[in-house]
Design an enzyme around this catalytic site. Structure first.
Site, PDB file in Angstrom:
ATOM      1  N   GLU A  18      52.823  43.933  37.827  1.00 19.73           N
ATOM      2  CA  GLU A  18      53.604  44.627  36.787  1.00 19.73           C
ATOM      3  C   GLU A  18      54.948  45.114  37.326  1.00 19.73           C
ATOM      4  O   GLU A  18      55.427  46.193  36.994  1.00 19.73           O
ATOM      5  CB  GLU A  18      52.785  45.762  36.170  1.00 19.73           C
ATOM      6  N   GLU A  24      44.453  41.290  34.110  1.00 20.00           N
ATOM      7  CA  GLU A  24      44.241  42.480  33.284  1.00 20.00           C
ATOM      8  C   GLU A  24      44.499  42.121  31.827  1.00 20.00           C
ATOM      9  O   GLU A  24      45.571  41.639  31.480  1.00 20.00           O
ATOM     10  CB  GLU A  24      45.195  43.621  33.662  1.00 20.00           C
TER      11      GLU A  24
END
Length: 403
Positions: free
Chosen positions: A189, A294
């Site tokens: 991320e 995720e």
């Protein structure tokens, strides 16, 4: 607790009005912390490069059955223990992918000096078909709200090789634990604003730092690591394509994709700039397999349509693996808040393995034994009923049978 990794989850994203699309040239999301101005030019959505002859993926993608899957259940040994319980809940489905996170509080965490790696190594080595996915922070104090100016300096120091030794130690530890083929999700991320290992303050030095880490870890004898580049879905603070370090040091192109922002449909998640379709196209152009380390529910609550569409997307595009984030508000097993999405997930993966043929429809999970006539079911909650194997009931004529 310094001995445990923080729970993963999606970073905050601006919430557009229902049906709105992020503008390709929009300004980056504002940082949650006061920082100096960042001299990063606005970047329009680039066209994906045209590659005449894409080279094949680094790792062959399975062509039968469901893609290999698992779930994040906890970072430490509890996550290992829950793998078998989740498999039973899914009718004996084979969870081939274990997913955990190194804490990012101190450099010793990033070096793998955490006891729970032993438990995950034992789980991985119990079956050659299994895969271990390990998220690795690139900086200590990784969730401490370090301002952009300091992040920029840390990236410069990393690009110069100051932190190489920590990643060499991690590589040596993983080889020693006999898990040299671990998938390493470095600096995940990076296109957001949450982590100290974010890319936005200095994309060029971020890429140089990534390349140094991979080169360092690949130099350790016995290693067979696969390195995964995994941004958030969408543009977020900066376009994730601006952070891509290059094909030589990336083996897998992943994406963290939660059901957000509020009001965004699945079709919009597919079509948005730097969204699900852009991810698939980018990976194909670079000859890399995709993955979803995720994913799960979030801003739109118990959304069975999202669950159904996301599972169908992965069945269509065949990622190397996917792991659902399973805790509230994202989860479907450890979280009772999403019963409709939970039912979709369980029905789709009930009893499945990667070797299953794709054509048959999976059987429905059993609803439990039929209750006899003149019997009122007792609502004891999903967890109690799971362990009992069904509902208990109270006979309506109990009073006539007493005494």
């Amino acid at each position: 607790d310094d001995a445990r990794a923080a729970l993963p989850g999606p970073t905050e994203r601006p919430t557009p009005a229902a049906g709105a699309q992020p503008a390709p040239g929009a300004e980056p999301a504002a940082s949650a912390f006061p920082t100096p101005d960042i001299d990063i030019p606005a970047v329009s959505v680039p066209e994906l490069p045209s590659v005449p002859e894409p080279r094949p993926p680094s790792v062959p993608t399975p062509v039968k059955g469901v893609p290999p899957f698992g779930a994040f259940l906890a970072s430490d040994a509890r996550g290992v223990e829950r793998m078998e319980q989740l498999s039973r809940w899914l009718g004996g489905a084979e969870l081939r992918v274990g997913h955990t996170y190194l804490p990012g509080n101190h450099w010793k965490d990033i070096e793998g000096d955490v006891g729970f790696l032993d438990a995950w190594a034992r789980w991985r080595n119990a079956d050659d078909k299994r895969m271990l996915v390990l998220n690795v922070p690139l900086q200590e104090r990784n969730e401490a709200g370090v301002p952009d100016g300091e992040v920029r300096e840390l990236l410069r120091r990393g690009a110069a090789g100051e932190f190489d030794r920590h990643f060499r130690t991690l590589a040596e530890r993983l080889v020693e634990l006999k898990i040299p083929d671990t998938v390493l999700v470095l600096g995940w991320e990076m296109n957001g604003i949450t982590y100290t290992h974010r890319c936005g303050p200095d994309p060029e030095n971020w890429k140089k730092y990534w390349n140094r880490i991979v080169t360092t870890m690949r130099s350790v004898p016995g290693q067979e690591f696969r390195f995964e580049f995994t941004p958030n879905r969408g543009r977020d603070a900066v376009p994730w394509t601006e952070c891509y370090p290059g094909d030589d040091t990336v083996d897998i192109i992943g994406m963290d994709s939660y059901d957000q922002p509020r009001g965004m449909s699945f079709d919009e998640q597919v079509k948005e700039p730097y969204g699900l379709q852009a991810h698939v196209d980018f990976a194909k152009a670079h000859g890399k397999p995709i993955a979803y380390p995720e994913w799960g529910l979030f801003r739109n609550g118990d959304n069975p349509e999202y669950m159904r569409r996301m599972l169908a997307w992965m069945q269509q595009h065949r990622p190397l693996y996917h792991t659902l984030t399973d805790y509230c508000p994202h989860g479907v097993w450890q979280c009772d808040d999403n019963p409709d999405a939970s039912r979709v997930f369980r029905n789709a993966l009930w009893g499945r393995t990667p070797e299953d043929p794709q054509t048959p429809t999976p059987t429905e999970p059993p609803a439990g034994p039929e209750l006899p006539d003149h019997c009122a079911p007792l609502d004891l909650g999903r967890w109690v009923e799971h362990w009992l194997g069904g509902k208990l009931c109270l006979r309506l004529d109990w009073w006539s049978r007493s005494g």
